[in-house]
Design a protein around this motif. Structure first.
Motif, PDB file in Angstrom:
ATOM      1  N   UNK A 125       7.309 -43.082 -26.424  1.00  0.00           N
ATOM      2  CA  UNK A 125       8.066 -41.841 -26.430  1.00  0.00           C
ATOM      3  C   UNK A 125       7.368 -40.741 -27.197  1.00  0.00           C
ATOM      4  N   UNK A 126       6.767 -41.093 -28.344  1.00  0.00           N
ATOM      5  CA  UNK A 126       6.065 -40.087 -29.145  1.00  0.00           C
ATOM      6  C   UNK A 126       4.865 -39.522 -28.399  1.00  0.00           C
ATOM      7  N   UNK A 127       4.037 -40.394 -27.861  1.00  0.00           N
ATOM      8  CA  UNK A 127       2.838 -39.934 -27.169  1.00  0.00           C
ATOM      9  C   UNK A 127       3.176 -39.177 -25.890  1.00  0.00           C
ATOM     10  N   UNK A 128       4.225 -39.605 -25.216  1.00  0.00           N
ATOM     11  CA  UNK A 128       4.639 -38.890 -24.011  1.00  0.00           C
ATOM     12  C   UNK A 128       5.054 -37.460 -24.357  1.00  0.00           C
ATOM     13  N   UNK A 129       5.790 -37.291 -25.451  1.00  0.00           N
ATOM     14  CA  UNK A 129       6.183 -35.950 -25.882  1.00  0.00           C
ATOM     15  C   UNK A 129       4.981 -35.138 -26.334  1.00  0.00           C
ATOM     16  N   UNK A 134       1.655 -29.482 -24.380  1.00  0.00           N
ATOM     17  CA  UNK A 134       0.825 -28.384 -23.863  1.00  0.00           C
ATOM     18  C   UNK A 134       1.358 -27.745 -22.587  1.00  0.00           C
ATOM     19  N   UNK A 135       2.101 -28.502 -21.772  1.00  0.00           N
ATOM     20  CA  UNK A 135       2.666 -27.916 -20.560  1.00  0.00           C
ATOM     21  C   UNK A 135       3.719 -26.867 -20.888  1.00  0.00           C
ATOM     22  N   UNK A 137       3.598 -25.049 -23.848  1.00  0.00           N
ATOM     23  CA  UNK A 137       2.990 -23.998 -24.662  1.00  0.00           C
ATOM     24  C   UNK A 137       1.833 -23.290 -23.970  1.00  0.00           C
ATOM     25  N   UNK A 138       1.163 -23.983 -23.051  1.00  0.00           N
ATOM     26  CA  UNK A 138      -0.091 -23.468 -22.506  1.00  0.00           C
ATOM     27  C   UNK A 138       0.034 -22.194 -21.706  1.00  0.00           C
ATOM     28  N   UNK A 139       1.210 -21.923 -21.140  1.00  0.00           N
ATOM     29  CA  UNK A 139       1.368 -20.729 -20.308  1.00  0.00           C
ATOM     30  C   UNK A 139       1.618 -19.468 -21.120  1.00  0.00           C
ATOM     31  N   UNK A 140       1.724 -19.577 -22.438  1.00  0.00           N
ATOM     32  CA  UNK A 140       2.039 -18.419 -23.269  1.00  0.00           C
ATOM     33  C   UNK A 140       0.785 -17.606 -23.544  1.00  0.00           C
ATOM     34  N   UNK A 141       0.985 -16.329 -23.836  1.00  0.00           N
ATOM     35  CA  UNK A 141      -0.129 -15.440 -24.141  1.00  0.00           C
ATOM     36  C   UNK A 141      -0.809 -15.833 -25.443  1.00  0.00           C
ATOM     37  N   UNK A 190      -1.718 -30.874 -18.701  1.00  0.00           N
ATOM     38  CA  UNK A 190      -1.519 -31.945 -17.725  1.00  0.00           C
ATOM     39  C   UNK A 190      -0.221 -32.715 -17.953  1.00  0.00           C
ATOM     40  N   UNK A 191       0.622 -32.285 -18.877  1.00  0.00           N
ATOM     41  CA  UNK A 191       1.801 -33.059 -19.245  1.00  0.00           C
ATOM     42  C   UNK A 191       2.807 -33.243 -18.128  1.00  0.00           C
ATOM     43  N   UNK A 192       3.078 -32.184 -17.362  1.00  0.00           N
ATOM     44  CA  UNK A 192       4.094 -32.280 -16.308  1.00  0.00           C
ATOM     45  C   UNK A 192       3.710 -33.290 -15.226  1.00  0.00           C
ATOM     46  N   UNK A 193       2.520 -33.199 -14.620  1.00  0.00           N
ATOM     47  CA  UNK A 193       2.167 -34.241 -13.638  1.00  0.00           C
ATOM     48  C   UNK A 193       2.035 -35.620 -14.267  1.00  0.00           C
ATOM     49  N   UNK A 194       1.677 -35.686 -15.555  1.00  0.00           N
ATOM     50  CA  UNK A 194       1.579 -36.991 -16.225  1.00  0.00           C
ATOM     51  C   UNK A 194       2.933 -37.696 -16.240  1.00  0.00           C
ATOM     52  N   UNK A 195       4.002 -36.965 -16.576  1.00  0.00           N
ATOM     53  CA  UNK A 195       5.336 -37.562 -16.615  1.00  0.00           C
ATOM     54  C   UNK A 195       5.745 -38.044 -15.229  1.00  0.00           C
TER      55      UNK A 195
END
Length: 320
Positions: A125-129, A134-135, A137-141, A190-195
């Motif tokens: 659970x920790x590593x998955x979170x 990054x998914x 946070x990554x889209x922010x300016x 890559x978090x979203x496709x990873x889940x």
């Protein structure tokens, strides 16, 4: 002889060709609350999606500068875009390079991490979170600006590479490397496709791996012959979503290039050029034509993906 009707006969279906009974007023009354609850969504689709799309389609055939009334010019915006604007085709090429590089790397990394998480016994659970963060946070300016500082001249990446004898002068300032800075930022998310991959891996029956092991298949053979075929619907789902999203990349390109698409238009992505034409140059009619060309292009790519999926996507109930 009994005159009582069998209740099974009363519930028997009407004969073939008979018309279905019309909806009674009571049945229409029961549907009324459903439309009431759906009304916010219907209004949102009409006012926030369909109406703006219709206006944009009209503006794509006009000369509109955001201040004066639109002037009908027919197909001139499209002919100028396809035949007289080299920067347009440069933005198309840059976007295609980004899609071809970022999407496969992102999916490969997401699948690899998902397979590692699947076999973990504790801390999943920790590593998955942590990998999913990054998914979000990554889209922010702000993250894009930090990413630019990392790969700029004298930044952390440039400093580390210089210590091992690789002098790049900063990836952001290099026309041959700047597009890969944006691609790496996309791969990092890559978090979203990873889940989604992790959920698909957990649905593969363990009996298939046991049978493959009994037949002498190693880990690589099990991955190729069991994991990939069973995971192909999930892989196809992620591929379509990530491809569509990659064609619409804007914030990282804007932040890393300072909104100019430099150096030498090497980060002039399609959406960034659309923004420049529409808001910086006040050619909203031209920008609307670009938007519709992008919509049709993404639609064409999606159709190709669906057509090719017939040869490599396998579903569990096929042939049943």
């Amino acid at each position: 002889m009994s005159l009582t009707r069998d209740p099974r006969q009363a519930a028997s279906p009407p004969p073939a060709g008979a018309r279905e009974p019309r909806r009674t007023p009571r049945r229409r009354e029961r549907q009324g609350p459903a439309y009431v609850f759906l009304s916010p969504w219907i209004l949102g689709v009409v006012l926030l999606t369909l109406a703006p799309m219709a206006v944009s389609l009209y503006l794509s055939f006009t000369d509109y500068n955001l201040f004066d009334a639109p002037k009908w010019v027919g197909l001139r915006n499209y002919t100028d875009m396809f035949f007289e604007d080299p920067r347009y085709w440069r933005s198309v090429g840059t976007t295609l390079i980004f899609v071809v590089v970022a999407v496969p790397l992102k999916l490969a990394l997401a699948l690899g991490v998902a397979m590692l998480l699947k076999n973990m016994r504790s801390g999943k659970g920790f590593y998955r979170s942590a990998f999913y963060a990054p998914s979000l946070l990554g889209a922010s300016m702000s993250i894009a600006l930090v990413w630019r500082a990392l790969y700029n001249d004298g930044g952390t990446v440039d400093d580390l590479l210089s210590r091992i004898g690789i002098h790049t002068g900063g990836w952001v300032a290099d026309p041959d490397l700047s597009v890969f800075v944006v691609a790496l930022l996309a791969v990092w998310q890559f978090g979203a496709p990873m889940v989604i991959f992790l959920a698909g891996l957990q649905q593969i029956p363990g009996d298939l791996y046991e049978a493959a092991a009994l037949d002498g298949a190693g880990r690589w053979r099990q991955f190729v012959s069991v994991t990939l075929p069973m995971l192909s619907p999930v892989l196809f789902f992620n591929l379509v979503l990530e491809t569509i999203q990659s064609f619409q990349v804007f914030t990282p390109a804007f932040a890393i290039s300072g909104g100019k698409g430099g150096p030498a238009d090497s980060t002039m992505f399609y959406t960034l050029y659309l923004y420049e034409r529409g808001f910086s140059a006040s050619h909203m009619g031209y920008a609307s034509a670009m938007a519709w060309a992008l919509l049709l292009g993404i639609g064409a790519v999606t159709v190709v993906l669906f057509r090719t999926s017939r040869s490599w996507v396998f579903y569990a109930n096929e042939g049943a």
